[in-house]
Scaffold this motif. Structure first.
Motif, short mmCIF file in Angstrom:
data_model
loop_
_atom_site.label_atom_id
_atom_site.label_comp_id
_atom_site.label_asym_id
_atom_site.label_seq_id
_atom_site.Cartn_x
_atom_site.Cartn_y
_atom_site.Cartn_z
N TRP A 1 0.86 -1.19 0.00
CA TRP A 1 0.00 0.00 0.00
C TRP A 1 0.90 1.25 0.00
CZ3 TRP A 1 -5.33 -0.83 0.04
CH2 TRP A 1 -6.12 0.33 0.04
N ASN A 2 1.42 1.57 -1.19
CA ASN A 2 2.50 2.56 -1.31
C ASN A 2 2.04 3.95 -1.73
OD1 ASN A 2 4.92 1.12 -0.59
ND2 ASN A 2 4.62 -0.11 -2.44
N PHE A 3 0.76 4.24 -1.62
CA PHE A 3 0.26 5.56 -2.05
C PHE A 3 0.96 6.70 -1.31
CE2 PHE A 3 -3.35 2.69 -2.94
CZ PHE A 3 -3.54 2.97 -4.28
N ASP A 4 0.97 6.64 0.01
CA ASP A 4 1.58 7.72 0.80
C ASP A 4 3.09 7.76 0.62
OD1 ASP A 4 -0.89 8.46 1.75
OD2 ASP A 4 -0.72 7.34 3.62
N ARG A 5 3.70 6.60 0.54
CA ARG A 5 5.15 6.53 0.40
C ARG A 5 5.62 7.21 -0.88
NH1 ARG A 5 8.19 0.69 -0.06
NH2 ARG A 5 10.37 1.41 -0.11
N ILE A 6 4.95 6.93 -1.98
CA ILE A 6 5.32 7.55 -3.26
C ILE A 6 4.95 9.03 -3.28
CG2 ILE A 6 4.80 7.54 -5.74
CD1 ILE A 6 4.47 4.48 -5.51
N SER A 7 3.77 9.35 -2.76
CA SER A 7 3.33 10.75 -2.76
C SER A 7 4.26 11.64 -1.95
CB SER A 7 1.91 10.85 -2.20
OG SER A 7 0.99 10.21 -3.05
N PHE B 1 11.67 11.48 -21.50
CA PHE B 1 12.23 10.46 -20.63
C PHE B 1 11.11 9.94 -19.74
CE2 PHE B 1 14.56 8.99 -16.83
CZ PHE B 1 15.42 8.09 -17.44
N SER B 2 10.68 8.70 -19.98
CA SER B 2 9.52 8.16 -19.26
C SER B 2 9.90 6.91 -18.48
CB SER B 2 8.40 7.83 -20.25
OG SER B 2 8.87 7.01 -21.29
N LEU B 3 9.37 6.83 -17.27
CA LEU B 3 9.66 5.72 -16.38
C LEU B 3 8.36 5.07 -15.91
CD1 LEU B 3 11.45 8.46 -15.21
CD2 LEU B 3 12.80 6.52 -14.38
N GLN B 4 8.46 3.79 -15.57
CA GLN B 4 7.29 3.07 -15.08
C GLN B 4 7.68 2.21 -13.87
OE1 GLN B 4 5.27 -0.50 -17.10
NE2 GLN B 4 4.10 1.24 -17.86
N PHE B 5 6.93 2.39 -12.79
CA PHE B 5 7.15 1.61 -11.57
C PHE B 5 5.86 0.86 -11.24
CE2 PHE B 5 9.92 5.33 -11.29
CZ PHE B 5 11.15 4.74 -11.01
N SER B 6 5.99 -0.17 -10.41
CA SER B 6 4.81 -0.89 -9.94
C SER B 6 4.83 -0.94 -8.42
CB SER B 6 4.77 -2.31 -10.51
OG SER B 6 5.89 -3.05 -10.10
N PHE B 7 3.64 -0.97 -7.81
CA PHE B 7 3.53 -0.94 -6.36
C PHE B 7 4.24 -2.12 -5.70
CE2 PHE B 7 0.16 2.06 -4.55
CZ PHE B 7 0.52 3.07 -5.43
N SER B 8 4.11 -3.30 -6.29
CA SER B 8 4.73 -4.48 -5.68
C SER B 8 6.25 -4.38 -5.73
CB SER B 8 4.26 -5.75 -6.39
OG SER B 8 4.56 -5.70 -7.77
N ASN B 9 6.80 -3.98 -6.87
CA ASN B 9 8.26 -3.86 -6.98
C ASN B 9 8.81 -2.74 -6.12
OD1 ASN B 9 8.60 -6.01 -8.72
ND2 ASN B 9 8.34 -4.76 -10.55
N PHE B 10 8.00 -1.70 -5.89
CA PHE B 10 8.48 -0.59 -5.07
C PHE B 10 8.80 -1.07 -3.66
CE2 PHE B 10 8.60 3.79 -3.51
CZ PHE B 10 9.12 4.43 -4.63
N THR B 11 8.13 -2.13 -3.25
CA THR B 11 8.43 -2.75 -1.95
C THR B 11 9.48 -3.85 -2.08
OG1 THR B 11 6.24 -2.27 -1.05
CG2 THR B 11 7.46 -4.08 -0.04
N ILE C 1 11.78 -4.68 -4.47
CA ILE C 1 13.14 -4.34 -4.90
C ILE C 1 13.68 -3.31 -3.91
CG2 ILE C 1 14.56 -3.42 -6.78
CD1 ILE C 1 12.44 -4.40 -8.74
N PHE C 2 14.55 -3.73 -3.06
CA PHE C 2 14.90 -2.95 -1.87
C PHE C 2 15.50 -1.59 -2.17
CE2 PHE C 2 18.63 -5.40 -2.97
CZ PHE C 2 19.70 -4.56 -2.72
N TYR C 3 16.14 -1.42 -3.35
CA TYR C 3 16.78 -0.14 -3.64
C TYR C 3 15.96 0.75 -4.57
CZ TYR C 3 18.52 -2.49 -7.94
OH TYR C 3 18.63 -3.18 -9.13
N LEU C 4 14.70 0.35 -4.89
CA LEU C 4 13.94 1.07 -5.90
C LEU C 4 13.59 2.49 -5.46
CD1 LEU C 4 12.99 0.49 -8.73
CD2 LEU C 4 10.78 -0.20 -7.84
N GLU C 5 13.24 2.68 -4.20
CA GLU C 5 12.94 4.03 -3.72
C GLU C 5 14.18 4.93 -3.80
OE1 GLU C 5 11.02 6.36 0.16
OE2 GLU C 5 11.06 4.17 0.08
N LYS C 6 15.32 4.38 -3.47
CA LYS C 6 16.58 5.13 -3.58
C LYS C 6 16.87 5.50 -5.04
CE LYS C 6 21.56 4.57 -2.68
NZ LYS C 6 22.61 3.61 -2.19
N LEU C 7 16.62 4.56 -5.94
CA LEU C 7 16.83 4.82 -7.37
C LEU C 7 15.88 5.90 -7.86
CD1 LEU C 7 18.31 3.87 -9.98
CD2 LEU C 7 16.38 2.30 -10.35
N TYR C 8 14.62 5.83 -7.45
CA TYR C 8 13.63 6.83 -7.85
C TYR C 8 14.01 8.21 -7.33
CZ TYR C 8 8.97 8.76 -8.84
OH TYR C 8 7.92 9.50 -9.31
#
Length: 564
Positions: A262-268, A452-462, A464-471
């Motif tokens: 449930w990554n709505f707040d985390r991404i926002s 330059f376009s990127l695509q993330f998914s809610f499941s991978n955001f959790t 893939i441990f470094y995805l938030e850092k990469l974003y």
């Protein structure tokens, strides 16, 4: 204006040629027209002559006295699609030395630099390769067909290695930029012509970024699944860190009932730091690959918070799990539930042919399709880092540029998807390696003013441990480099509004008609004009660029100037 003459002997390929010509000049932002005879030329038109036979200098005077004439030679091979001769095409691979190396397929002069014959009453540019055929070949997946044809001899095939060396280069963008520079330079030097060009991005911005988030799953653990997943984890006991993270994740869920996906707040919160926006792709009903429904009250609260903060919504659909007729139902559900005027779409899973997909998307009136591209490697699919309309055979029944007058679904290509990081459960490429490749991709796109376009998914955001850092790193890079970030709906509306703007030259100046609301429109002007322009109050001049403030739909702007 650019007047395009296509030799009648090329009629067999007319549909494919006009698709390509329309894509080229609508993307670049030039006003253009097709002509059948020289009497259709306007006083200061630039003539583009597309033919098998190159006009001599004497013939050029007959065609284009006191004009700019551009000749592009026709090459049929690259228009043949799956009927190409792969050996012949691969042997014609050359490299255009421009801002970056650009692959060009041509049997002619290896220099690939246009020849220029300049006289006081003629400016004649002769291309040595078929520019339009190369664009068509790239955008319609010709390089993919070629790679498939030569891959049978193994990954060490020299031709295959050479082709793949261009994967991170926006080849189509560079070719378009090359042609645009050729026209603007000629119009600036030759006093008999006037050339106007709509800048590609709002406010004359150099490059644009857009980000999409697939809400693919909102529940990582379910009680029956916890037991079965423990058994499957036994296969990966040699990956201590992976097993440890999984055990800790289960424990947190059992003790707190907090949904990790449930990554709505985390991404926002992350995007709020950078004052940026993005698009969230929502499924309207539970499927085998989406474990939620928009009837869920808690989900509705989260989505409403997104909309209040300026986020964008679009539809997420798994092609393999849906019946074709359900797309219209899903679209209506999403638009009614959240009061959307337009709706884009993104697919998960494998896709059908371009023809089937495009016809359905156009039939149901989707504003855009967020094309997820390759899930295997970081690459620029089809060399295209601009929005565009896909080509399929039935389009060729439409004469001239009628295709672009239809409200077709716009393709927004994805350059990076987090699915490209999935090697096996718990195994991902090294963070620094991915970061470095991603930044190279970004810098290449910026050099040619692309998307330059990127695509993330809610499941991978959790997962893939470094995805938030990469974003976070990508958002920092985009901010520091001054890249304008738009959500996909705003981007698609801008693109369609810009291409609908009509510019007409008249004896006193130019007239600009705006069919739809548009903000940040700007024009470049080259050729016969003075610095003493009579500009209305909503137009600002910066060097040779005119920048317009917000323009309302169905409005007309007139700009007067004196000719030299």
């Amino acid at each position: 204006m650019i007047a395009i003459y296509i030799d009648k002997d090329l009629s067999r390929f007319f549909g494919r040629i006009t698709y390509t010509v329309d894509l080229v000049f609508r993307t670049l932002g030039y006003e253009y027209k097709y002509i059948r005879k020289l009497s259709d030329l306007g006083e200061h038109d630039i003539l583009l002559y597309y033919s098998l036979i190159c006009p001599s200098e004497k013939e050029a005077y007959i065609l284009a006295l006191n004009r700019i004439l551009v000749f592009i030679p026709f090459a049929a091979e690259l228009y043949l699609g799956s009927a190409i001769d792969p050996n012949r095409v691969i042997n014609s691979l050359q490299e255009l030395k421009y801002r970056m190396p650009v692959p060009v397929f041509s049997d002619s002069d290896p220099e690939l630099v246009p020849q220029v014959i300049r006289r006081t009453d003629l400016y004649y540019i002769l291309f040595t390769f078929d520019f339009f055929a190369n664009i068509f070949f790239q955008v319609t997946g010709g390089r993919e067909l070629l790679e498939k044809a030569v891959s049978g001899s193994g990954n060490n095939n020299p031709a295959l290695i050479r082709l793949r060396s261009y994967d991170v280069i926006p080849c189509v963008n560079l070719l378009l930029d090359f042609l645009g520079k050729t026209f603007s330079h000629a119009a600036g030097e030759f006093g008999h012509s006037l050339l106007l060009r709509k800048k590609i991005w709002p406010y004359g911005t150099q490059a644009v970024g857009c980000i999409g988030h697939q809400v693919d799953s909102l529940q990582k653990w379910k009680f029956p699944g916890i037991i079965t997943s423990l058994l499957s984890d036994l296969l990966y006991l040699y990956r201590i860190k992976y097993i440890g993270r999984r055990l800790w994740s289960r424990l947190v869920y059992l003790l707190t009932n907090i949904e990790e996906y449930w990554n709505f707040d985390r991404i926002s919160e992350l995007e709020k730091v950078f004052n940026t926006t993005s698009t969230f792709y929502i499924s309207t009903s539970a499927t085998p690959v989406c474990d939620y429904s928009i009837n869920d009250e808690e989900l509705n609260i989260s989505i409403e918070k997104l909309l209040e903060s300026g986020k964008d919504l679009a539809l997420l659909v798994n092609w393999e799990k849906e019946k074709n007729d359900s797309f219209s139902i899903r679209k209506t559900e999403l638009e009614k539930s959240f009061k959307l005027n337009d709706c884009g779409i993104c697919f998960t899973g494998s896709l059908p042919s371009i023809r089937i997909r495009s016809e359905l998307l156009n039939k149901y009136g989707f504003l855009f399709h967020y094309n997820s591209g390759s899930e295997k490697s970081l690459s620029i699919q089809r060399g295209m880092a601009f929005p565009y309309y896909e080509h399929y055979e039935s389009q060729e029944e439409l004469p001239g540029s009628e295709f672009f007058r239809k409200k077709y679904c716009l393709e927004i290509p994805v350059l990076f998807s987090d699915r490209q990081l999935l090697m096996s459960p718990g195994k991902y490429p090294d963070y620094e390696y991915i970061r470095r490749k991603l930044f190279i991709l970004l810098e290449n796109v910026m050099k040619c003013g692309g998307l330059f376009s990127l695509q993330f998914s809610f499941s991978n955001f959790t997962d893939i441990f470094y995805l938030e850092k990469l974003y976070h790193g990508v958002l920092t890079k985009l901010r520091d480099d001054g890249v304008l970030i738009m959500d996909q709906t705003s981007l698609a509306r801008w693109w369609k509004s810009r291409e609908a703007v009509v510019i007409e030259e008249n004896p006193d100046g130019i007239k600009i008609y705006v069919p739809y609301d548009i903000d940040g429109l700007s024009l470049d002007l080259y050729g016969r004009m003075t610095e003493n322009l009579r500009l209305p109050g909503n137009v600002k001049k910066i060097n040779n660029m005119l920048l317009f403030s917000f323009l309302k739909a169905d409005s007309t702007i007139r700009i007067e100037f004196e000719r030299k």
